[in-house]
Design a protein around this motif. Structure first.
Motif, PDB file in Angstrom:
ATOM      1  N   PRO A 377      37.278  13.546  28.620  1.00  0.00           N
ATOM      2  CA  PRO A 377      38.181  14.825  28.627  1.00  0.00           C
ATOM      3  C   PRO A 377      37.063  15.894  27.738  1.00  0.00           C
ATOM      4  O   PRO A 377      36.763  15.632  26.693  1.00  0.00           O
ATOM      5  N   ARG A 378      37.033  17.221  28.410  1.00  0.00           N
ATOM      6  CA  ARG A 378      36.021  18.153  27.620  1.00  0.00           C
ATOM      7  C   ARG A 378      36.636  19.503  28.063  1.00  0.00           C
ATOM      8  O   ARG A 378      37.262  19.766  29.238  1.00  0.00           O
ATOM      9  N   VAL A 379      36.612  20.329  27.145  1.00  0.00           N
ATOM     10  CA  VAL A 379      37.227  21.675  27.149  1.00  0.00           C
ATOM     11  C   VAL A 379      36.078  22.771  26.934  1.00  0.00           C
ATOM     12  O   VAL A 379      34.925  22.454  26.495  1.00  0.00           O
ATOM     13  N   ALA A 380      36.109  23.863  27.340  1.00  0.00           N
ATOM     14  CA  ALA A 380      35.130  24.984  27.253  1.00  0.00           C
ATOM     15  C   ALA A 380      34.848  25.050  25.957  1.00  0.00           C
ATOM     16  O   ALA A 380      35.861  25.152  25.165  1.00  0.00           O
ATOM     17  N   ARG A 390      42.085  24.808  30.779  1.00  0.00           N
ATOM     18  CA  ARG A 390      41.552  23.953  31.538  1.00  0.00           C
ATOM     19  C   ARG A 390      40.811  22.665  30.764  1.00  0.00           C
ATOM     20  O   ARG A 390      40.483  23.042  29.661  1.00  0.00           O
ATOM     21  N   LEU A 391      41.146  21.649  31.535  1.00  0.00           N
ATOM     22  CA  LEU A 391      40.461  20.327  31.084  1.00  0.00           C
ATOM     23  C   LEU A 391      39.774  19.711  31.930  1.00  0.00           C
ATOM     24  O   LEU A 391      40.087  19.484  33.052  1.00  0.00           O
ATOM     25  N   ALA A 440      31.528  35.040  29.051  1.00  0.00           N
ATOM     26  CA  ALA A 440      32.582  34.620  29.962  1.00  0.00           C
ATOM     27  C   ALA A 440      33.973  35.198  29.609  1.00  0.00           C
ATOM     28  O   ALA A 440      34.308  35.002  28.407  1.00  0.00           O
ATOM     29  N   ARG A 441      34.811  35.497  30.466  1.00  0.00           N
ATOM     30  CA  ARG A 441      35.966  36.209  30.225  1.00  0.00           C
ATOM     31  C   ARG A 441      37.206  35.018  30.613  1.00  0.00           C
ATOM     32  O   ARG A 441      38.285  35.332  30.455  1.00  0.00           O
ATOM     33  N   SER A 442      36.829  33.860  30.927  1.00  0.00           N
ATOM     34  CA  SER A 442      37.897  32.775  31.434  1.00  0.00           C
ATOM     35  C   SER A 442      37.066  31.537  31.294  1.00  0.00           C
ATOM     36  O   SER A 442      35.860  31.271  31.249  1.00  0.00           O
ATOM     37  N   GLU A 443      37.975  30.409  31.162  1.00  0.00           N
ATOM     38  CA  GLU A 443      37.316  29.107  30.919  1.00  0.00           C
ATOM     39  C   GLU A 443      36.626  28.732  32.545  1.00  0.00           C
ATOM     40  O   GLU A 443      35.828  27.423  32.240  1.00  0.00           O
ATOM     41  N   THR A 444      36.810  29.184  33.402  1.00  0.00           N
ATOM     42  CA  THR A 444      36.221  28.908  34.771  1.00  0.00           C
ATOM     43  C   THR A 444      35.275  29.856  34.870  1.00  0.00           C
ATOM     44  O   THR A 444      34.594  29.635  36.205  1.00  0.00           O
ATOM     45  N   ASP A 445      34.791  30.800  34.186  1.00  0.00           N
ATOM     46  CA  ASP A 445      33.949  31.748  34.360  1.00  0.00           C
ATOM     47  C   ASP A 445      32.299  31.080  33.919  1.00  0.00           C
ATOM     48  O   ASP A 445      31.918  31.120  32.634  1.00  0.00           O
ATOM     49  N   GLY A 446      31.824  30.094  34.503  1.00  0.00           N
ATOM     50  CA  GLY A 446      30.865  29.467  34.330  1.00  0.00           C
ATOM     51  C   GLY A 446      30.376  28.144  35.073  1.00  0.00           C
ATOM     52  O   GLY A 446      30.694  28.233  36.406  1.00  0.00           O
ATOM     53  N   TYR A 447      29.933  26.994  34.431  1.00  0.00           N
ATOM     54  CA  TYR A 447      29.733  25.843  35.276  1.00  0.00           C
ATOM     55  C   TYR A 447      30.331  24.485  34.656  1.00  0.00           C
ATOM     56  O   TYR A 447      30.480  24.474  33.430  1.00  0.00           O
TER      57      TYR A 447
END
Length: 495
Positions: A377-380, A390-391, A440-447
């Motif tokens: 498991p990893r988080v931003a 998000r995980l 980044a403005r959110s945890e899914t704003d990236g890769y």
């Protein structure tokens, strides 16, 4: 806390690794069985090990993001056999560090062994000399924890330096560009050769929290490093019946450890790993909570007996603390040893990613299931120790014949829904990490960036997913012309 006498002696450090007299050798029979199986199972190639440095430019398939620039550092066991003998456990292999340089639409790979004392002396001798996690060898005496340091678990950039980390000894610095070994890092003279875990956690001020596990002394050593790499605080915490503690979680106010029910029973011809006996029929899984402000034990919770390797993240929720962790039914350590003799065991369906809620007033730990068979498991990075939603985890697709990690998943921890991608047959996924865009403005704003082994083509591939749309599959793949050893953990350092 000043001085070695107030912290720990090197003698206790050796006891923590279960080093005692005996001689359970790496053996030629394990070597023979593995190579016989390798002729029929291409997945085993990853566990055959490598002999030296690897370098190459990857072939890019798809669209590599222009704003993904930096180095993806990785580390894992890379040498398992020497002089016709073979280790008994995956964790025994000498550390093989890797870097993926990403930028300008190109990806370059490099890998080399960490030149530890153990690796250097055994290479010169042409045979294994020292004990390892799952294989006891006593051809040469052990003088300190770092005599047997394999530096094989994580590769962590910190403060302009890069460190190869292991469970039971010092951090070992490597050159950020060439990966050449620079030497042992001693954070403070009285901490020489102390266990320094492979899972440090970042703090908002740029510092690190870490721990050292000392089951022979029933103590956890706590470290707080400032952003300059100076030791700001240390403590020793008494934990009865301490054993295998690989990772921990850090929230705004707490450090949280899970202690599975193992008994440590050293004996002749037993390695440290072999001395750990599952005691889940008599003891619970303990949750040990340490307060950050005092570095003292705050509370201990109990859960049904399970084993643990990795945590996701932890955060405060009013008067409670919530944290993500992967729990496994029963003893999982022995399962990771069978591949050394050519037997890949199915990943047990008894694992699951859960979120725990620690209710201090009620003295109870509540458990909510997030995902099935999973790990890593990893988080931003921007949400470590604070509220996250998000995980990322690896998973096993339902109906997979051999139950290997073949999916990457981004779980919504509020809804429990997962955005998932399944690799093709013959692929084995390794840990993937979230890499935010700048600002980044959110945890899914990236890769979501990781590595997978294409075992049928005998090649290693770096994969890049858009974090907001995992199910669409990799937007880019960087394929090497060769297979590099699979890694355990790593981290992305943005340019």
């Amino acid at each position: 806390m000043n001085g070695r006498r107030k912290f720990l002696s090197r003698g206790i450090g050796l006891a923590a690794l279960g080093l005692c007299s005996g001689a359970a050798w790496a053996d030629s029979e394990t070597y023979r069985r593995f190579h016989q199986a390798l002729d029929h199972d291409p997945r085993l190639l990853a566990y055959a090990g490598t002999e030296g440095e690897l370098r190459g430019d990857a072939a890019i398939h798809g669209s590599m993001p222009d704003d993904l620039r930096g180095v993806f550092y990785r580390n894992g066991p890379g040498r398992f056999e020497l002089g016709g003998e073979r280790y008994h456990h995956w964790f025994d292999g000498d550390g093989y560090v890797q870097r993926w340089q990403i930028g300008g639409g190109k990806v370059a790979h490099r890998g080399r062994f960490v030149a530890t004392q153990k690796y250097t002396e055994e290479t010169a001798a042409g045979q294994f000399l020292y004990p390892a996690f799952g294989t006891y060898i006593d051809r040469r005496p052990v003088k300190s924890n770092d005599t047997i340091n394999v530096a094989n678990t994580n590769l962590v950039p910190f403060g302009g330096h890069v460190y190869a980390l292991w469970e039971g000894g010092s951090a070992i610095e490597v050159d950020p560009q060439t990966l050449e070994t620079r030497g042992i890092k001693t954070w403070r003279p009285d901490l020489k050769s102390m266990p320094f875990s492979a899972h440090p956690k970042s703090d908002p001020d740029g510092g690190l929290w870490n721990f050292g596990n000392m089951p022979g002394a029933n103590k956890l050593a706590i470290y707080r490093l400032d952003a300059a790499g100076q030791v700001a605080r240390t403590a020793l915490i008494d934990v009865p019946q301490l054993n295998m503690v690989h990772d921990f979680a850090v929230s705004a106010r707490h450090l949280i450890f899970l202690v599975p029910p193992y008994d440590m029973k050293p004996g002749p011809e037993l390695s440290y790993g072999e001395s750990l006996r599952w005691a889940g029929d008599t003891r619970p899984l303990r949750v040990v909570v340490i307060a950050k402000d005092t570095l003292r034990l705050r509370q201990v919770f109990e859960l049904p007996a399970r084993s643990v390797f990795h945590f996701g993240n932890a955060f405060e929720d009013g008067a409670c603390t919530r944290l993500d962790v992967v729990l496994h039914q029963g003893d999982t350590l022995s399962q990771l040893g069978t591949m050394m003799r050519g037997e890949i065991q199915p990943f047990r369906d008894g694992s699951s990613t859960v979120q725990l809620t620690l209710d201090y007033a009620a003295g109870q730990a509540r458990e909510a299931r997030l995902f099935g068979a999973s790990e890593f498991p990893r988080v931003a990075p921007q949400v470590v120790s604070v509220r996250h939603r998000r995980l990322a985890v690896l998973g096993v697709a339902p109906g997979t014949p051999d139950d290997i990690f073949n999916t990457v998943n981004l779980i919504d921890t509020d809804s429990g829904k997962a955005d998932s991608y399944r690799f093709d047959a013959g692929w084995v996924a390794e840990e993937h990490v979230l890499v935010p865009r700048r600002g980044a403005r959110s945890e899914t704003d990236g890769y979501l960036v990781g590595v997978a082994q294409d075992t049928r083509r005998r090649q290693t591939v770096m994969t890049v997913f858009d974090a907001h749309n995992i199910k669409a599959g990799p937007r880019a793949m960087a394929r090497l012309s060769y297979a590099s050893p699979p890694c355990i953990h790593g981290n992305f350092l943005a340019a």
